[in-house]
Motif scaffolding. Structure first.
Motif, PDB file in Angstrom:
ATOM      1  N   ARG A  96       0.812  -1.219   0.000  1.00 35.96           N
ATOM      2  CA  ARG A  96       0.000   0.000   0.000  1.00 35.96           C
ATOM      3  C   ARG A  96       0.846   1.270   0.000  1.00 35.96           C
ATOM      4  N   LYS A  97       2.092   1.154   0.410  1.00 31.83           N
ATOM      5  CA  LYS A  97       2.970   2.325   0.420  1.00 31.83           C
ATOM      6  C   LYS A  97       3.419   2.727  -0.988  1.00 31.83           C
ATOM      7  N   THR A  98       3.241   1.818  -1.936  1.00 28.88           N
ATOM      8  CA  THR A  98       3.586   2.130  -3.329  1.00 28.88           C
ATOM      9  C   THR A  98       2.556   3.099  -3.893  1.00 28.88           C
ATOM     10  N   GLU A  99       3.020   4.083  -4.626  1.00 30.74           N
ATOM     11  CA  GLU A  99       2.130   5.111  -5.168  1.00 30.74           C
ATOM     12  C   GLU A  99       1.052   4.482  -6.046  1.00 30.74           C
ATOM     13  N   GLY A 100      -0.180   4.874  -5.790  1.00 30.26           N
ATOM     14  CA  GLY A 100      -1.318   4.359  -6.543  1.00 30.26           C
ATOM     15  C   GLY A 100      -2.022   3.196  -5.880  1.00 30.26           C
ATOM     16  N   ASN A 101      -1.409   2.642  -4.820  1.00 30.04           N
ATOM     17  CA  ASN A 101      -2.004   1.474  -4.148  1.00 30.04           C
ATOM     18  C   ASN A 101      -2.547   1.807  -2.765  1.00 30.04           C
ATOM     19  N   GLU A 102      -2.612   3.090  -2.451  1.00 29.92           N
ATOM     20  CA  GLU A 102      -2.973   3.499  -1.088  1.00 29.92           C
ATOM     21  C   GLU A 102      -4.362   3.042  -0.665  1.00 29.92           C
ATOM     22  N   ASN A 103      -5.268   2.922  -1.614  1.00 31.50           N
ATOM     23  CA  ASN A 103      -6.657   2.611  -1.274  1.00 31.50           C
ATOM     24  C   ASN A 103      -6.989   1.121  -1.365  1.00 31.50           C
ATOM     25  N   GLU A 148     -12.293   5.883   1.915  1.00 32.67           N
ATOM     26  CA  GLU A 148     -11.407   5.960   0.754  1.00 32.67           C
ATOM     27  C   GLU A 148     -12.185   5.971  -0.557  1.00 32.67           C
TER      28      GLU A 148
END
Length: 300
Positions: A96-103, A148
């Motif tokens: 989830r810390k990867t950009e675009g995977n937060e949600n 979210e």
């Protein structure tokens, strides 16, 4: 009312009616297909993540736990990495810390967890209870609105299938000392073998994908409307050029003939139906002229 309209107007009304029906049917079918495709896409993402987390759980259970389990008795602090649920959750948090995977969300929602981070909320508790009631149900899917945004979720039951798991979850007396020091003696106990204690839930953000499907629908419908409009004007032009104008020409000549002007000819060289009509009018005009000449000769 329709009887008073000219052929061109009637034909235009028919084309417009066909145009509207075609656009409505095309829009409904296209919308259904795009929505289904969007749902398949989010479902595919959720299934891939679910399989990945299960792989992490299996690796932890088979490889990590046997290596670190002996230290649970002698250590003063519990080693959470020995717990498959903890490992899967931590790996997913890194994802989830990867950009675009937060949600994207992952949770092994438990009614009575050792780690209160895994405590099921009201919605998740209902899923767990449903799995307990419907033992034949192996998967629940649906949509849920979270802070979210709207998400698509897949939930599967988690049951105690190995007796080794009961060592940490049956009674505090049997649990490793380090576990009691870290989490206490009140939570995560009383589990039974083969009991469904949690629901493994993967949540995938769906709003962006469905918005994209809606945008695609609007774009395609715009193109279809533009194409239908061009086709409508083109057909209208061709009908006017090849049918209406030729019929009007025959009408004008017929009016002249009806007033006695026998010099007017139905000049049509085409071999189609209108050309045949013009030829028939020419024959009728010739017959009419012969009849009138005969009457004149007899003095009428």
């Amino acid at each position: 009312m329709l009887n008073n309209l000219k052929i061109g107007s009637k034909f235009n009304l028919l084309l417009i009616l066909v145009f509207i029906i075609s656009i409505c049917l095309s829009g409904a079918i296209l919308s259904s297909l795009l929505q289904q495709r969007a749902q398949n896409e989010v479902s595919s993402q959720a299934l891939i993540l679910m399989k990945t987390m299960n792989a992490v759980r299996s690796y932890t259970q088979d490889r990590i736990n046997p290596l670190l389990a002996p230290q649970l008795e002698t250590g003063t602090a519990f080693i959470p990495e020995t717990v498959p649920a903890f490992s899967a959750t931590e790996v997913f948090e890194n994802f989830r810390k990867t950009e675009g995977n937060e949600n994207f969300l992952y949770k092994e929602a438990t009614l009575n967890p050792t780690n209160l981070r895994d405590k099921a909320d009201d919605f998740e508790a209902q899923i767990v209870e449903r799995f307990r009631r419907e033992t034949q149900t192996k998967e629940i899917v649906g949509f849920r609105t979270l802070p979210e945004g709207e998400v698509f979720y897949i939930a599967r039951p988690l049951a105690i299938t190995q007796k080794t798991c009961l060592r940490c979850h049956s009674t505090p007396e049997l649990a490793p000392k380090s576990q009691l020091i870290t989490y206490g003696t009140k939570n995560g106990f009383g589990w039974q073998l083969n009991e469904i204690v949690a629901a493994q839930i993967i949540s995938v953000p769906s709003q962006r994908i469905f918005n994209y499907a809606q945008s695609s629908w609007s774009l395609i419908m715009g193109l279809l409307i533009a194409i239908f409009t061009v086709v409508l004007f083109l057909i209208n032009f061709l009908i006017k050029k090849t049918v209406i104008q030729r019929i009007k020409k025959i009408e004008k000549i017929a009016q002249k003939v009806s007033t006695g002007d026998m010099s007017a000819d139905f000049d049509e060289t085409s071999k189609d139906e209108i050309g045949g009509l013009a030829a028939a009018f020419n024959r009728m005009k010739a017959s009419l002229k012969i009849a009138m000449d005969m009457l004149n000769q007899q003095g009428y």
